[in-house]
Design a protein around this motif. Structure first.
Motif, PDB file in Angstrom:
ATOM      1  N   ILE A 179       5.069  10.883   7.836  1.00  0.00           N
ATOM      2  CA  ILE A 179       4.420  11.301   6.748  1.00  0.00           C
ATOM      3  C   ILE A 179       3.279  10.179   6.291  1.00  0.00           C
ATOM      4  O   ILE A 179       3.506   9.151   6.021  1.00  0.00           O
ATOM      5  CB  ILE A 179       5.569  11.661   5.613  1.00  0.00           C
ATOM      6  N   ARG A 180       2.226  10.557   6.020  1.00  0.00           N
ATOM      7  CA  ARG A 180       1.127   9.787   5.515  1.00  0.00           C
ATOM      8  C   ARG A 180       1.009  10.088   4.063  1.00  0.00           C
ATOM      9  O   ARG A 180       0.453  11.047   3.333  1.00  0.00           O
ATOM     10  CB  ARG A 180      -0.311  10.271   6.173  1.00  0.00           C
ATOM     11  N   VAL A 181       1.669   9.125   3.330  1.00  0.00           N
ATOM     12  CA  VAL A 181       1.626   8.925   1.931  1.00  0.00           C
ATOM     13  C   VAL A 181       0.224   8.641   1.118  1.00  0.00           C
ATOM     14  O   VAL A 181       0.164   8.946   0.080  1.00  0.00           O
ATOM     15  CB  VAL A 181       2.757   7.993   1.361  1.00  0.00           C
ATOM     16  N   ALA A 182      -0.508   7.950   2.153  1.00  0.00           N
ATOM     17  CA  ALA A 182      -1.797   7.516   1.693  1.00  0.00           C
ATOM     18  C   ALA A 182      -2.809   8.068   2.723  1.00  0.00           C
ATOM     19  O   ALA A 182      -3.523   9.167   2.695  1.00  0.00           O
ATOM     20  CB  ALA A 182      -1.843   6.053   1.362  1.00  0.00           C
ATOM     21  N   ASN A 183      -3.043   7.237   3.801  1.00  0.00           N
ATOM     22  CA  ASN A 183      -3.912   7.764   4.814  1.00  0.00           C
ATOM     23  C   ASN A 183      -3.544   7.013   6.204  1.00  0.00           C
ATOM     24  O   ASN A 183      -2.388   6.332   6.121  1.00  0.00           O
ATOM     25  CB  ASN A 183      -5.398   7.261   4.530  1.00  0.00           C
ATOM     26  N   GLU A 236       1.110  -1.159   0.037  1.00  0.00           N
ATOM     27  CA  GLU A 236      -0.038  -0.009   0.055  1.00  0.00           C
ATOM     28  C   GLU A 236       0.966   1.187  -0.066  1.00  0.00           C
ATOM     29  O   GLU A 236       0.652   2.219  -0.764  1.00  0.00           O
ATOM     30  CB  GLU A 236      -0.971   0.042   1.208  1.00  0.00           C
ATOM     31  N   GLN A 237       1.966   1.017   0.676  1.00  0.00           N
ATOM     32  CA  GLN A 237       2.688   2.327   0.767  1.00  0.00           C
ATOM     33  C   GLN A 237       3.479   2.578  -0.461  1.00  0.00           C
ATOM     34  O   GLN A 237       3.589   3.707  -1.119  1.00  0.00           O
ATOM     35  CB  GLN A 237       4.052   1.903   1.878  1.00  0.00           C
ATOM     36  N   VAL A 238       3.963   1.266  -1.193  1.00  0.00           N
ATOM     37  CA  VAL A 238       4.712   1.506  -2.443  1.00  0.00           C
ATOM     38  C   VAL A 238       3.565   2.209  -3.594  1.00  0.00           C
ATOM     39  O   VAL A 238       4.039   2.849  -4.217  1.00  0.00           O
ATOM     40  CB  VAL A 238       5.126  -0.049  -3.036  1.00  0.00           C
ATOM     41  N   ARG A 239       2.530   1.448  -3.384  1.00  0.00           N
ATOM     42  CA  ARG A 239       1.450   2.312  -4.530  1.00  0.00           C
ATOM     43  C   ARG A 239       1.124   3.823  -4.306  1.00  0.00           C
ATOM     44  O   ARG A 239       1.094   4.467  -5.159  1.00  0.00           O
ATOM     45  CB  ARG A 239       0.051   1.456  -4.282  1.00  0.00           C
ATOM     46  N   GLN A 254      -0.487   3.288   9.816  1.00  0.00           N
ATOM     47  CA  GLN A 254      -0.238   2.483  10.458  1.00  0.00           C
ATOM     48  C   GLN A 254       0.513   1.122  10.302  1.00  0.00           C
ATOM     49  O   GLN A 254       1.039   0.305  10.821  1.00  0.00           O
ATOM     50  CB  GLN A 254      -1.580   2.310  11.328  1.00  0.00           C
ATOM     51  N   GLY A 255      -0.324   0.561   9.247  1.00  0.00           N
ATOM     52  CA  GLY A 255       0.244  -0.526   8.691  1.00  0.00           C
ATOM     53  C   GLY A 255       1.571  -0.662   8.312  1.00  0.00           C
ATOM     54  O   GLY A 255       2.167  -1.869   8.506  1.00  0.00           O
ATOM     55  N   GLN A 256       2.079   0.653   7.727  1.00  0.00           N
ATOM     56  CA  GLN A 256       3.456   0.490   7.514  1.00  0.00           C
ATOM     57  C   GLN A 256       4.436   0.301   8.740  1.00  0.00           C
ATOM     58  O   GLN A 256       5.307  -0.272   8.826  1.00  0.00           O
ATOM     59  CB  GLN A 256       3.760   1.945   6.852  1.00  0.00           C
ATOM     60  N   LEU A 257       4.131   1.074   9.797  1.00  0.00           N
ATOM     61  CA  LEU A 257       4.621   1.079  10.820  1.00  0.00           C
ATOM     62  C   LEU A 257       4.704  -0.365  11.554  1.00  0.00           C
ATOM     63  O   LEU A 257       5.713  -0.727  12.184  1.00  0.00           O
ATOM     64  CB  LEU A 257       4.178   2.148  11.993  1.00  0.00           C
ATOM     65  N   ALA A 258       3.727  -0.886  11.670  1.00  0.00           N
ATOM     66  CA  ALA A 258       3.578  -2.383  12.267  1.00  0.00           C
ATOM     67  C   ALA A 258       4.232  -3.119  11.433  1.00  0.00           C
ATOM     68  O   ALA A 258       5.125  -3.946  11.861  1.00  0.00           O
ATOM     69  CB  ALA A 258       2.347  -2.823  12.136  1.00  0.00           C
ATOM     70  N   HIS A 259       4.311  -2.963  10.195  1.00  0.00           N
ATOM     71  CA  HIS A 259       5.226  -3.802   9.381  1.00  0.00           C
ATOM     72  C   HIS A 259       6.863  -3.794   9.641  1.00  0.00           C
ATOM     73  O   HIS A 259       7.611  -4.783   9.524  1.00  0.00           O
ATOM     74  CB  HIS A 259       4.935  -3.552   7.620  1.00  0.00           C
ATOM     75  N   ILE A 260       7.284  -2.388   9.718  1.00  0.00           N
ATOM     76  CA  ILE A 260       8.532  -2.286  10.043  1.00  0.00           C
ATOM     77  C   ILE A 260       8.950  -2.727  11.602  1.00  0.00           C
ATOM     78  O   ILE A 260       9.868  -3.520  11.542  1.00  0.00           O
ATOM     79  CB  ILE A 260       8.761  -0.506  10.330  1.00  0.00           C
ATOM     80  N   LEU A 261       7.979  -2.668  12.138  1.00  0.00           N
ATOM     81  CA  LEU A 261       8.207  -3.664  13.769  1.00  0.00           C
ATOM     82  C   LEU A 261       8.552  -5.185  13.516  1.00  0.00           C
ATOM     83  O   LEU A 261       9.188  -5.818  14.026  1.00  0.00           O
ATOM     84  CB  LEU A 261       7.243  -3.312  14.738  1.00  0.00           C
ATOM     85  N   GLU A 262       7.529  -5.678  12.699  1.00  0.00           N
ATOM     86  CA  GLU A 262       7.714  -7.052  12.159  1.00  0.00           C
ATOM     87  C   GLU A 262       8.946  -7.314  11.604  1.00  0.00           C
ATOM     88  O   GLU A 262       9.831  -8.411  11.760  1.00  0.00           O
ATOM     89  CB  GLU A 262       6.531  -7.441  11.159  1.00  0.00           C
ATOM     90  N   MET A 263       9.296  -6.485  10.459  1.00  0.00           N
ATOM     91  CA  MET A 263      10.780  -6.648  10.048  1.00  0.00           C
ATOM     92  C   MET A 263      11.759  -6.733  11.111  1.00  0.00           C
ATOM     93  O   MET A 263      12.807  -7.647  10.707  1.00  0.00           O
ATOM     94  CB  MET A 263      10.892  -5.773   8.946  1.00  0.00           C
ATOM     95  N   THR A 264      11.908  -5.799  12.141  1.00  0.00           N
ATOM     96  CA  THR A 264      12.944  -6.095  13.035  1.00  0.00           C
ATOM     97  C   THR A 264      13.074  -7.207  14.020  1.00  0.00           C
ATOM     98  O   THR A 264      14.042  -7.332  14.495  1.00  0.00           O
ATOM     99  CB  THR A 264      12.732  -4.773  13.936  1.00  0.00           C
ATOM    100  N   GLN A 265      12.147  -8.038  13.671  1.00  0.00           N
ATOM    101  CA  GLN A 265      12.219  -9.248  14.344  1.00  0.00           C
ATOM    102  C   GLN A 265      13.129 -10.406  13.566  1.00  0.00           C
ATOM    103  O   GLN A 265      13.523 -11.273  13.953  1.00  0.00           O
ATOM    104  CB  GLN A 265      10.815  -9.706  14.545  1.00  0.00           C
TER     105      GLN A 265
END
Length: 290
Positions: free
Chosen positions: A186-190, A135-138, A195-206
């Protein structure tokens, strides 16, 4: 071996890896104090063939790389074998599927990441591409001016998501991202996408090899950096590469002074970024605030 070079047709497409190998061979010749004419005579090949090799217009085999190094009296066996390995990397990666669909620099970037020993990235205004959700990429590509045709938009989204596979598996290179808090806010979409992007970053740091550190707004001693940077570690420090993004395309830097500058820059931003634990705490808070 002398006839081998003549059998190689001129390349229609020259990749950044092939250009880098040719550049390193030219550096070996220059360090030996030889002109192209003198080196061609020592190697027993035509001057035009050597010129074409040093401009990456024709390929070179691992054995020929070793032969060049021997004639140039290069005693750095580690460097010679690293260059020979670069010459043997002829297999096409997944990125070749995007040739003629996307700029050549995109494909070179994917190949660079795939061959890197480690990856360091610095981002001030965007979440790093290897950590972005679909979603962020798009949203990022949809913001481009002029707008991309549908086919190219889909190709860019697909390409960026496939790039992220470099962080998969046990052989993934260690990856450290230093990201400014601004990029995370920065909200590139909404809000939902943010929020989904930030949660994904936390997941990747695992993942064991993935580190994300945040430069907060309230930190002292950060004067800013106006461009994103990727530092890709090579098999030897002199074979490192810096990749920079701009509105005009992708640039690859490999000069000794350039590499030293960007190594120092990354150490500097590491020095003001929060550690991993405090970075994750900040991202957790931002999920509620964005």
């Amino acid at each position: 071996m002398a006839g081998e070079q003549g059998k190689m047709p001129a390349r229609k497409v020259i990749t950044a890896r092939q250009t880098r190998l040719a550049t390193e061979l030219r550096k070996l010749r220059e360090r030996a104090g030889l002109t192209v004419q003198e080196a061609a005579r020592e190697l027993g090949i035509a001057q035009t063939k050597l010129s074409n090799t040093e401009s990456a217009r024709v390929g070179v085999s691992p054995d020929r790389v070793r032969h060049f190094a021997s004639q140039y009296a290069c005693a750095e066996s580690g460097l010679v074998e690293a260059l020979a390995a670069m010459a043997s990397e002829r297999a096409h990666g997944w990125w070749e599927e995007y040739r003629e669909l996307l700029p050549t620099g995109f494909l070179d970037l994917a190949e660079l990441e795939r061959s890197a020993q480690y990856l360091h990235t610095l981002e001030i205004a965007h979440v790093p591409g290897l950590l972005q959700t679909e979603e962020q990429v798009r949203a990022i590509f949809a913001y481009s001016v002029p707008e991309f045709p549908t086919e190219e938009l889909e190709a860019r989204v697909s390409y960026r998501l496939r790039r992220q596979s470099v962080l998969d598996g046990n052989e993934a290179p260690p990856y450290e991202a230093v990201v400014h808090e601004a990029a995370l806010r920065i909200r590139v979409a909404n809000r939902a996408v943010a929020q989904g992007q930030l949660a994904h970053i936390l997941e990747m740091t695992q993942r064991p090899g993935v580190t994300v550190r945040v430069i907060p707004f309230n930190v002292d001693g950060f004067a800013g950096v106006g461009y994103p940077m990727l530092y890709a570690g090579g098999p030897l420090p002199q074979l490192d590469t810096v990749q920079l993004d701009s509105v005009h395309g992708v640039a690859f830097l490999d000069g000794e002074s350039q590499l030293a500058r960007y190594r120092a820059l990354f150490r500097k931003v590491q020095g003001v970024a929060l550690d991993e634990v405090r970075s994750r705490d900040l991202i957790h808070r931002l999920i509620k605030e964005v």
